[in-house]
Design a protein around this motif. Structure first.
Motif, short mmCIF file in Angstrom:
data_model
loop_
_atom_site.label_atom_id
_atom_site.label_comp_id
_atom_site.label_asym_id
_atom_site.label_seq_id
_atom_site.Cartn_x
_atom_site.Cartn_y
_atom_site.Cartn_z
N ARG A 190 0.83 -1.22 0.00
CA ARG A 190 0.00 0.00 0.00
C ARG A 190 0.86 1.26 0.00
O ARG A 190 0.38 2.33 -0.39
N LEU A 191 2.11 1.15 0.42
CA LEU A 191 2.99 2.32 0.43
C LEU A 191 3.25 2.85 -0.98
O LEU A 191 3.50 4.04 -1.16
N THR A 192 3.19 1.98 -1.97
CA THR A 192 3.40 2.42 -3.35
C THR A 192 2.27 3.33 -3.81
O THR A 192 2.44 4.14 -4.73
N GLN A 193 1.11 3.21 -3.20
CA GLN A 193 -0.05 4.04 -3.55
C GLN A 193 -0.22 5.23 -2.62
O GLN A 193 -0.61 6.31 -3.05
N TRP A 194 0.09 5.03 -1.34
CA TRP A 194 -0.17 6.05 -0.34
C TRP A 194 1.08 6.34 0.50
O TRP A 194 1.37 5.63 1.46
N PRO A 195 1.84 7.37 0.15
CA PRO A 195 2.94 7.79 1.03
C PRO A 195 2.37 8.27 2.36
O PRO A 195 1.19 8.64 2.45
N VAL A 196 3.19 8.25 3.40
CA VAL A 196 2.71 8.66 4.71
C VAL A 196 3.59 9.77 5.27
O VAL A 196 4.81 9.76 5.09
N TYR A 197 2.93 10.71 5.92
CA TYR A 197 3.60 11.88 6.49
C TYR A 197 3.23 11.97 7.96
O TYR A 197 2.05 12.04 8.31
N LEU A 198 4.25 11.96 8.81
CA LEU A 198 4.05 12.10 10.25
C LEU A 198 4.57 13.47 10.66
O LEU A 198 5.77 13.74 10.61
#
Length: 235
Positions: A190-198
């Motif tokens: 899923r990381l390939t579709q949705w980058p994550v920002y903290l």
């Protein structure tokens, strides 16, 4: 004797023009009121409004008098979501976590200098405050992230080749990215579709096009999984 109010007199012309302006302003006000009511009805029929009622959440539309209680403006992260110019937002609890799902318009970073706003969405999870950390499979970070945060190198060739990470302190971030965390992130499709920002007490992701119920819940599930794995450096 010719009256000052004859149809062809200057005074009559002025009075007629004033009456036309008054009538036109009145008609415009009626049109705006009707349009606002119709827009409000469309908002109340939007799936987000129904979803909010179903899960005891809160729907924030263009004409709502309420504002989200947390989150950040997905266009300008310097201000809270409550001050953002968004299209609509739903605030809700899900799997014992607090979420907001946001539809918004953005005209930045478009090829050819096109300034036509396009639809985007953001899903945000409330988390404890921690040092900023940004994770992407393709390394396509926003310009601000590229400029303000350092690229993290773990010296794990497989991980560094597959996952791009930026942080305020790259050495500390590399320490937090243990072998277990690196293996999980590298295998997380899923990381390939949705980058994550903290950042700013939110863990968030998003993408193009407005949210659907299915996308909202899929991204919410994803963020919960990431929050349980992603290393945090509490301030």
């Amino acid at each position: 004797m010719v009256s000052a109010l004859d149809a062809d007199s200057p005074i009559a012309t002025v009075i007629g023009a004033i009456l036309m302006l008054v009538i036109g302003a009145g008609l415009l006000a009626v049109v705006l009121i009707v349009a606002s009511k119709m827009s409000g009805r469309r908002e109340r029929r939007h799936w987000m409004a129904g979803f909010a009622a179903e899960v005891s959440g809160t729907f924030h539309g263009e004409h709502s008098k309420t504002s989200p209680g947390f989150g950040v403006d997905p266009v300008s992260l310097e201000r809270p979501l409550a001050e953002a110019a968004i299209v609509r937002c739903v605030e809700f609890g899900y799997r014992d976590h607090d979420f907001v799902g946001v539809d918004y318009l953005d005209d930045r970073h478009q090829p050819g200098g096109d300034s036509t706003p396009r639809a985007f969405h953001s899903v945000q999870l409330r988390v404890p405050e921690s040092a900023p950390l940004f994770v992407s499979a393709d390394g396509a970070f926003p310009t601000r992230v590229m400029r303000e945060f350092e690229q993290v190198k773990t010296f794990d060739r497989d991980f560094d080749g597959a996952v791009k990470v930026r942080a305020a302190d790259r050495e500390r971030a590399a320490e937090l990215l243990t072998q277990e965390v690196r293996d999980w992130l590298r295998a997380e499709t899923r990381l390939t579709q949705w980058p994550v920002y903290l950042e700013r007490a939110t863990l968030r992701t998003g993408g193009q096009r407005p949210l659907t119920r299915e996308t909202l819940l899929a991204e919410a599930d994803y963020l919960i999984d990431v929050s349980g794995r992603l290393p945090t450096d509490r301030r």
